[in-house]
Design a protein around this motif. Sequence first.
Motif, PDB file in Angstrom:
ATOM      1  N   TYR A   1      -4.872  16.940  -8.746  1.00  0.00           N
ATOM      2  CA  TYR A   1      -4.512  17.025 -10.166  1.00  0.00           C
ATOM      3  C   TYR A   1      -3.024  16.610 -10.160  1.00  0.00           C
ATOM      4  CZ  TYR A   1      -4.234  18.587 -14.953  1.00  0.00           C
ATOM      5  OH  TYR A   1      -3.726  18.960 -16.357  1.00  0.00           O
ATOM      6  N   GLU A   2      -2.149  17.136  -9.202  1.00  0.00           N
ATOM      7  CA  GLU A   2      -0.841  16.699  -9.187  1.00  0.00           C
ATOM      8  C   GLU A   2      -0.759  15.209  -9.252  1.00  0.00           C
ATOM      9  OE1 GLU A   2       3.044  17.077  -6.127  1.00  0.00           O
ATOM     10  OE2 GLU A   2       0.929  17.457  -5.393  1.00  0.00           O
ATOM     11  N   LYS A   3      -1.392  14.380  -8.240  1.00  0.00           N
ATOM     12  CA  LYS A   3      -1.085  13.008  -8.195  1.00  0.00           C
ATOM     13  C   LYS A   3      -1.634  12.288  -9.572  1.00  0.00           C
ATOM     14  CE  LYS A   3      -1.142  12.587  -3.266  1.00  0.00           C
ATOM     15  NZ  LYS A   3      -0.658  14.229  -2.874  1.00  0.00           N
ATOM     16  N   TRP A   4      -2.807  12.895 -10.040  1.00  0.00           N
ATOM     17  CA  TRP A   4      -3.223  12.147 -11.383  1.00  0.00           C
ATOM     18  C   TRP A   4      -2.130  12.189 -12.442  1.00  0.00           C
ATOM     19  CZ3 TRP A   4      -6.101   8.657 -13.231  1.00  0.00           C
ATOM     20  CH2 TRP A   4      -6.246   8.467 -14.507  1.00  0.00           C
ATOM     21  N   LEU A   5      -1.553  13.591 -12.477  1.00  0.00           N
ATOM     22  CA  LEU A   5      -0.522  13.578 -13.473  1.00  0.00           C
ATOM     23  C   LEU A   5       0.818  12.770 -12.997  1.00  0.00           C
ATOM     24  CD1 LEU A   5      -0.290  17.552 -14.155  1.00  0.00           C
ATOM     25  CD2 LEU A   5      -1.217  15.731 -15.443  1.00  0.00           C
ATOM     26  N   ARG A   6       1.099  12.376 -12.056  1.00  0.00           N
ATOM     27  CA  ARG A   6       1.969  11.425 -11.614  1.00  0.00           C
ATOM     28  C   ARG A   6       1.861   9.812 -11.964  1.00  0.00           C
ATOM     29  NH1 ARG A   6       3.094  12.005  -5.296  1.00  0.00           N
ATOM     30  NH2 ARG A   6       4.278  10.066  -5.858  1.00  0.00           N
ATOM     31  N   PHE A   7       0.751   9.762 -11.713  1.00  0.00           N
ATOM     32  CA  PHE A   7       0.112   8.200 -12.290  1.00  0.00           C
ATOM     33  C   PHE A   7       0.074   8.177 -13.685  1.00  0.00           C
ATOM     34  CE2 PHE A   7      -3.514   5.914 -13.802  1.00  0.00           C
ATOM     35  CZ  PHE A   7      -3.234   4.535 -13.356  1.00  0.00           C
ATOM     36  N   VAL A   8      -0.594   9.340 -14.442  1.00  0.00           N
ATOM     37  CA  VAL A   8      -0.629   8.943 -15.639  1.00  0.00           C
ATOM     38  C   VAL A   8       0.171   9.490 -16.946  1.00  0.00           C
ATOM     39  CG1 VAL A   8      -1.908  11.048 -16.401  1.00  0.00           C
ATOM     40  CG2 VAL A   8      -2.799   9.173 -17.119  1.00  0.00           C
ATOM     41  N   TRP A   9       1.112  10.101 -16.428  1.00  0.00           N
ATOM     42  CA  TRP A   9       2.304  10.527 -17.454  1.00  0.00           C
ATOM     43  C   TRP A   9       3.119   9.291 -18.171  1.00  0.00           C
ATOM     44  CZ3 TRP A   9       7.385   9.591 -18.054  1.00  0.00           C
ATOM     45  CH2 TRP A   9       8.263   9.259 -17.099  1.00  0.00           C
ATOM     46  N   PRO A  10       3.374   8.472 -17.691  1.00  0.00           N
ATOM     47  CA  PRO A  10       4.206   7.402 -18.392  1.00  0.00           C
ATOM     48  C   PRO A  10       3.269   6.649 -19.249  1.00  0.00           C
ATOM     49  CG  PRO A  10       4.360   7.084 -15.908  1.00  0.00           C
ATOM     50  CD  PRO A  10       3.290   7.879 -16.115  1.00  0.00           C
ATOM     51  N   LEU A  11       1.866   6.797 -19.227  1.00  0.00           N
ATOM     52  CA  LEU A  11       0.973   6.122 -20.162  1.00  0.00           C
ATOM     53  C   LEU A  11       0.608   7.091 -21.282  1.00  0.00           C
ATOM     54  CD1 LEU A  11      -0.860   3.616 -20.384  1.00  0.00           C
ATOM     55  CD2 LEU A  11      -2.720   5.135 -19.042  1.00  0.00           C
ATOM     56  N   LEU A  12       0.946   8.361 -20.773  1.00  0.00           N
ATOM     57  CA  LEU A  12       0.516   9.339 -22.018  1.00  0.00           C
ATOM     58  C   LEU A  12       1.668   9.375 -22.935  1.00  0.00           C
ATOM     59  CD1 LEU A  12      -0.667  12.739 -19.994  1.00  0.00           C
ATOM     60  CD2 LEU A  12      -1.977  10.933 -21.320  1.00  0.00           C
ATOM     61  N   LEU A  13       2.875   9.087 -22.406  1.00  0.00           N
ATOM     62  CA  LEU A  13       3.913   9.024 -23.241  1.00  0.00           C
ATOM     63  C   LEU A  13       3.869   7.826 -24.124  1.00  0.00           C
ATOM     64  CD1 LEU A  13       6.808  10.190 -24.161  1.00  0.00           C
ATOM     65  CD2 LEU A  13       7.829   8.467 -22.182  1.00  0.00           C
ATOM     66  N   ILE A  14       3.485   6.709 -23.852  1.00  0.00           N
ATOM     67  CA  ILE A  14       3.571   5.512 -24.448  1.00  0.00           C
ATOM     68  C   ILE A  14       2.353   5.684 -25.440  1.00  0.00           C
ATOM     69  CG2 ILE A  14       2.812   3.094 -24.218  1.00  0.00           C
ATOM     70  CD1 ILE A  14       3.865   3.113 -21.476  1.00  0.00           C
TER      71      ILE A  14
ATOM     72  N   PRO B   1       0.772  -1.110   0.036  1.00  0.00           N
ATOM     73  CA  PRO B   1      -0.006   0.183   0.029  1.00  0.00           C
ATOM     74  C   PRO B   1       0.734   1.074  -0.199  1.00  0.00           C
ATOM     75  CG  PRO B   1      -0.874  -1.471   1.610  1.00  0.00           C
ATOM     76  CD  PRO B   1       0.498  -2.251   1.043  1.00  0.00           C
ATOM     77  N   SER B   2       2.085   1.215   0.397  1.00  0.00           N
ATOM     78  CA  SER B   2       2.827   2.430   0.512  1.00  0.00           C
ATOM     79  C   SER B   2       3.168   2.776  -0.991  1.00  0.00           C
ATOM     80  CB  SER B   2       4.084   2.098   1.374  1.00  0.00           C
ATOM     81  OG  SER B   2       5.080   1.215   0.567  1.00  0.00           O
ATOM     82  N   LYS B   3       3.157   2.054  -1.866  1.00  0.00           N
ATOM     83  CA  LYS B   3       3.309   2.379  -3.384  1.00  0.00           C
ATOM     84  C   LYS B   3       2.178   3.156  -3.893  1.00  0.00           C
ATOM     85  CE  LYS B   3       7.151  -0.202  -3.718  1.00  0.00           C
ATOM     86  NZ  LYS B   3       8.405   0.690  -3.638  1.00  0.00           N
ATOM     87  N   SER B   4       1.185   3.216  -3.328  1.00  0.00           N
ATOM     88  CA  SER B   4       0.126   3.971  -3.764  1.00  0.00           C
ATOM     89  C   SER B   4       0.349   5.635  -3.839  1.00  0.00           C
ATOM     90  CB  SER B   4      -1.299   3.794  -2.779  1.00  0.00           C
ATOM     91  OG  SER B   4      -2.293   4.754  -3.280  1.00  0.00           O
ATOM     92  N   ILE B   5       0.107   6.219  -5.098  1.00  0.00           N
ATOM     93  CA  ILE B   5       0.409   7.613  -4.988  1.00  0.00           C
ATOM     94  C   ILE B   5      -0.520   8.624  -4.181  1.00  0.00           C
ATOM     95  CG2 ILE B   5       0.081   9.468  -6.872  1.00  0.00           C
ATOM     96  CD1 ILE B   5       0.710   7.717  -9.154  1.00  0.00           C
ATOM     97  N   VAL B   6      -1.403   7.749  -3.693  1.00  0.00           N
ATOM     98  CA  VAL B   6      -2.446   8.640  -2.645  1.00  0.00           C
ATOM     99  C   VAL B   6      -2.171   7.873  -1.312  1.00  0.00           C
ATOM    100  CG1 VAL B   6      -4.150   9.610  -4.102  1.00  0.00           C
ATOM    101  CG2 VAL B   6      -4.298   7.368  -3.409  1.00  0.00           C
ATOM    102  N   ALA B   7      -1.098   6.983  -0.919  1.00  0.00           N
ATOM    103  CA  ALA B   7      -1.021   6.340   0.371  1.00  0.00           C
ATOM    104  C   ALA B   7      -1.149   7.141   1.439  1.00  0.00           C
ATOM    105  CB  ALA B   7       0.666   5.792   0.323  1.00  0.00           C
ATOM    106  N   GLU B   8      -1.022   8.684   1.491  1.00  0.00           N
ATOM    107  CA  GLU B   8      -1.054   9.343   2.763  1.00  0.00           C
ATOM    108  C   GLU B   8      -2.405   9.421   3.013  1.00  0.00           C
ATOM    109  OE1 GLU B   8      -1.023  12.408  -0.530  1.00  0.00           O
ATOM    110  OE2 GLU B   8       0.167  10.379  -0.080  1.00  0.00           O
ATOM    111  N   GLN B   9      -3.335   9.289   1.869  1.00  0.00           N
ATOM    112  CA  GLN B   9      -4.834   9.567   2.181  1.00  0.00           C
ATOM    113  C   GLN B   9      -5.329   8.279   2.303  1.00  0.00           C
ATOM    114  OE1 GLN B   9      -4.783  12.699  -1.590  1.00  0.00           O
ATOM    115  NE2 GLN B   9      -6.468  11.849  -1.158  1.00  0.00           N
ATOM    116  N   LYS B  10      -4.738   7.220   2.695  1.00  0.00           N
ATOM    117  CA  LYS B  10      -5.435   5.914   2.480  1.00  0.00           C
ATOM    118  C   LYS B  10      -6.606   5.974   4.005  1.00  0.00           C
ATOM    119  CE  LYS B  10      -4.559   1.003   3.636  1.00  0.00           C
ATOM    120  NZ  LYS B  10      -3.389  -0.103   3.975  1.00  0.00           N
TER     121      LYS B  10
END
Length: 489
Positions: free
Chosen positions: A459-472, A250-259
């Motif tokens: 919005y910041e966390k969504w960008l962190r999650f999705v940017w590799p996918l956008l590149l691909i 669970p610590s790998k979650s981008i929103v882990a601090e909001q768990k």
Amino acid sequence: MANSTEKTSQTPIDNLGAVNAIQSRFPSSYTILFGLIIFMAALTWIVPAGQFDLIYNEELARDVPVPGTYQLVEANHQGISDILMAPIKGFYDPDSGVANAIDVALFVLIIGGFLGVVTSTGSINTGIARAMSAMKGHEIWMIPIMMALFAVGGTTYGMAAETLAFYILIIPVMIAVGYDSITGVAIILLGAGIGVLGSTINPFSTIIASNAAGIPFTDGLNLRLVILVLSWLICTAYVMWYATRVRKDPSKSIVAEQKESNQDFFLKYVADADARLTTTQKIILVAFVLTFAVMIWGVSSQGWWMAKMSVLFLGSSIVIGFIGRIGEKGFTDAFVDGARDLLGVALIIGIARGIGVVMDAGHITDTILNTAAEAVKGYSSVVFINVIYWIEVLLSFFVPSTSGLAVLSMPIMAPLADFSSVGRELVVTAFQSACGIVNLITPTSAVVVGGLAIGRVSYEKWLRFVWPLLLILSILMMVILSIGAISLT
């Protein structure tokens, strides 16, 4: 079940803002959007004002720009009063009488009320618990199944704003089985988004763009099917990889601090694992599912939009309240509390629409389009189609509506293909692919900012999650478009 009255005293936006204030200095969605309004207003003092002549298109039933008619017009600089008025006009323009985002915002509030009523009966909570029990050990396969369903909606009828109704249903399930809120958001936003990216018969993207380009919408269909399938495979694999990673650690979650905060908020929609559905609750769940089925039927085949969908959910709320015998006071309290949960989402939608209001009032939209059209002249077929793609990416940030951008850009961009030995259908494909990519992240889209707000994902966390996918996906689009350009020359 947790005390819903206590949990709903704050909206998802309020809770998200509190978390972000502690965890990050990244500005809130409100600040980002209002900053974009200020930026666009500043551009009206720098970018020359201009516009194309318009002609009524009977097939599209709207005015479209005429190529080669761009001309400078008197500037209409946007000042402080215009900036402050933009979010208001984002909902409703009192000068023109045009309802911009008020219908979407009202739909969101009614959806919140509908979910509040259903939740008060305990039906949805227990139903989710029973579904998780049935899927135990196979939860990961919910991801490709649901993403495929949303992709079908996106590619066939442009499923977008109506996805806002599904976030409160899917996110609690994802959190309850060990994933996180981003997983739930991604299933919906990426699922429907790649459907739009690979539109096949989507009337709000492919058909309108093809008509505006002067070609049958079936031209280029095979290439779009390839884009749809490959994009779905890539996005599904990415979300499944992330979800599995989060579940293991669970610590790998981008929103882990909001768990803990997310569990407190979303798990109120999930009952205990040993809960059993009563006969009344089963009837309510049937009515609940039928409501969404009727919505999809209405949008896809009857031309329904926000007003009729709002009527559907309001009427269904009353029916479910009657079946559940929650009483007049119980119904009104549940409906208002549910609407309150999504009030922040409704507000942010109007602010997002205010960006386009400033651009149009300042007469800079057509100037940007004309500059883009001039930039692609004289290139080879491969370079031309890739430049078109990136120009449409840029334009999509300013005009997040796929149908609006299709009518605005295709009459200008499509004829340019004739001079580069590229089929107009490839320009349409580049357009819809660009719209699909951008509408996964653009802060000017009510669907994006609304979905993130409901999911309590900054919005910041969504960008962190999705940017590799956008590149691909961007590399994939450029390769496919290049192959298409070569095969047509």
